[in-house]
Design a protein around this motif. Structure first.
Motif, mmCIF file in Angstrom:
data_model
loop_
_atom_site.group_PDB
_atom_site.id
_atom_site.type_symbol
_atom_site.label_atom_id
_atom_site.label_comp_id
_atom_site.label_asym_id
_atom_site.label_seq_id
_atom_site.Cartn_x
_atom_site.Cartn_y
_atom_site.Cartn_z
ATOM 1 N N MET A 1 0.806 -1.189 -0.089
ATOM 2 C CA MET A 1 -0.034 -0.097 -0.055
ATOM 3 C C MET A 1 0.939 1.421 0.057
ATOM 4 O O MET A 1 0.805 2.112 -0.852
ATOM 5 N N GLU B 1 -2.468 -2.986 -10.140
ATOM 6 C CA GLU B 1 -1.899 -3.323 -8.755
ATOM 7 C C GLU B 1 -2.840 -3.833 -7.666
ATOM 8 O O GLU B 1 -2.419 -4.444 -6.690
ATOM 9 N N LYS C 1 -4.709 -5.939 -7.589
ATOM 10 C CA LYS C 1 -4.900 -7.161 -6.970
ATOM 11 C C LYS C 1 -3.854 -7.797 -5.991
ATOM 12 O O LYS C 1 -4.073 -8.704 -5.129
ATOM 13 N N ASN C 2 -2.541 -6.808 -5.719
ATOM 14 C CA ASN C 2 -1.844 -7.136 -4.928
ATOM 15 C C ASN C 2 -2.064 -6.315 -3.710
ATOM 16 O O ASN C 2 -1.411 -6.574 -2.558
ATOM 17 N N VAL C 3 -3.073 -5.764 -3.488
ATOM 18 C CA VAL C 3 -3.291 -5.026 -2.179
ATOM 19 C C VAL C 3 -4.035 -5.790 -1.282
ATOM 20 O O VAL C 3 -5.046 -6.439 -1.794
ATOM 21 N N ALA C 4 -3.728 -5.862 -0.159
ATOM 22 C CA ALA C 4 -4.158 -6.411 1.207
ATOM 23 C C ALA C 4 -5.701 -6.202 1.052
ATOM 24 O O ALA C 4 -6.067 -5.040 0.875
ATOM 25 N N VAL C 5 -6.589 -7.207 1.242
ATOM 26 C CA VAL C 5 -8.088 -6.855 1.384
ATOM 27 C C VAL C 5 -8.468 -5.903 2.312
ATOM 28 O O VAL C 5 -9.334 -4.952 1.697
ATOM 29 N N GLU C 6 -7.862 -5.628 3.439
ATOM 30 C CA GLU C 6 -8.319 -4.471 4.170
ATOM 31 C C GLU C 6 -8.181 -3.174 3.804
ATOM 32 O O GLU C 6 -8.426 -2.138 4.273
ATOM 33 N N ASN C 7 -6.832 -3.229 2.801
ATOM 34 C CA ASN C 7 -6.897 -1.759 2.314
ATOM 35 C C ASN C 7 -7.428 -1.437 1.025
ATOM 36 O O ASN C 7 -7.070 -0.406 0.436
ATOM 37 N N LYS C 8 -8.092 -2.505 0.444
ATOM 38 C CA LYS C 8 -8.643 -2.315 -0.938
ATOM 39 C C LYS C 8 -9.623 -1.032 -0.985
ATOM 40 O O LYS C 8 -9.469 -0.361 -2.216
#
Ligand code: DAH
Length: 343
Positions: free
Chosen positions: A1, A46, A48-55
């Motif tokens: 992130m 990019e 898809k590489n972000v952690a779920v909680e940061n989406k």
């Protein structure tokens, strides 16, 4: 992130600094940042590489970035027109302005103004009248009743819709209109266009221009007429030009005369212009016929007057060396732009 944030910041800097000098460079910008293989596409990838909680946060960030890039693109597009940068601050105010071509006056107008200004100096006021005229003002009131043979002298154009209307054959109709107004004395000069049903050739046309003069007061005499016209000729053609009056006939004047001046081309020795006579006819004139005064409710026992009428094209042709009257109405700029006099 954090990495994404850093990436976006760097791209923003780069994009802000981007300038485009023409449409081609704007298009390069579009391809580079907004195209199908451009930065926007890859940076969106990019996600898809972000952690779920940061989406959620990252999505917001990328959206803002997209708006930023699109705004920049629109800005670049607007600032380039026809390959030139056209923002207000790109105008060079020190450049000299475009020169507007100076127009020229029509030779008929030049000659008309010359004639009119000479008479204005003698106190004549300028008047104009209608070109579509009724029979009375063009003929009847001028002592040319119906079937008068003198009407044949003027090949008249009649108006089809109303047989009482004609295209005026001379500017003498304005004399009548001015006298009818009932304000005396009258000292007027009346320029205008007139029409005659003549075959168009190098020497004659179906429309041309005249200047009419009229002076009505108590005790106006033929001597006044002569002095006025002498003054005109001197101003117009110079002091050395000779003048002669020949008796003539016009229904609206009595006595009538035509005035010639010594040929200003050959000086009187005889040439083609004066048909070897040494004289050029320039106008018709006379003392206003009592019938004409009566027709306009002016008492001929109290008032007298003189009138004259002259063409404009012929003196203009002589002055400017024009050999074809049709040139005046063809509006060929190669002809017209030669007349640059300021009068
Ligand atoms: N109307 C005449 C013509 O067209 C010219 C003319 C002659 C006018 C004598 C006048 C005049 O006022 O007195 O030929």
């Amino acid at each position: 992130m954090e990495q994404l944030l850093k990436q976006i910041e760097d791209h923003k800097k780069e994009i802000s600094a981007f300038t485009a000098a023409d449409e081609k460079q704007v298009e390069e910008f579009r391809i580079k940042y907004l195209g199908t293989k451009g930065l926007m596409k890859s940076i969106m990838g990019e996600m898809k590489n972000v952690a779920v909680e940061n989406k959620k946060e990252a999505g917001q960030l990328l959206n803002d970035f997209k708006v930023f890039v699109e705004e920049k693109y629109n800005e670049l597009k607007e600032s380039t027109v026809n390959g030139q940068q056209s923002t207000a601050n790109s105008i060079d105010l020190s450049l000299p302005g475009d020169n507007l071509p100076i127009g020229s006056r029509h030779p008929v107008v030049l000659m008309r103004n010359r004639i009119v200004s000479i008479f204005q100096r003698l106190g004549f006021a300028v008047a104009e009248g209608p070109e579509i005229e009724d029979d009375w003002h063009n003929f009847g009131a001028l002592n040319l009743p119906e079937h008068h043979p003198a009407r044949d002298m003027q090949d008249t154009f009649y108006i089809q819709q109303n047989p009482d209307w004609v295209l005026r054959t001379h500017t003498s109709n304005v004399q009548i209109r001015e006298m009818e107004k009932g304000k005396l004395p009258i000292r007027m000069i009346m320029p205008g266009r007139v029409y005659r049903n003549e075959t168009v050739s190098a020497r004659s046309h179906c429309f041309f221009h005249q200047v009419e003069g009229l002076y009505i007061d108590e005790h106006v005499s033929f001597a006044d007429l002569k002095q006025t016209l002498y003054f005109f000729v001197k101003e117009m053609y110079g002091k050395d030009v000779k003048v002669r009056f020949r008796p003539s006939y016009f229904p609206f004047t009595e006595p009538s005369a035509e005035m010639d001046v010594s040929c200003f081309i050959c000086g009187g020795s005889g040439c083609n212009i004066c048909k070897k006579t040494g004289w050029v006819e320039i106008l018709g004139c006379g003392m206003v016929h009592p019938n004409v005064l009566t027709n306009c409710n002016i008492d001929p026992a109290k008032y007298t007057g003189f009138a004259f009428g002259m063409g404009i094209e012929r003196p203009a042709m002589l002055k400017y060396g024009i050999n074809d009257i049709r040139l005046f109405s063809e509006n060929d700029v190669r002809f017209l732009k030669q007349f640059t006099s300021a009068i």
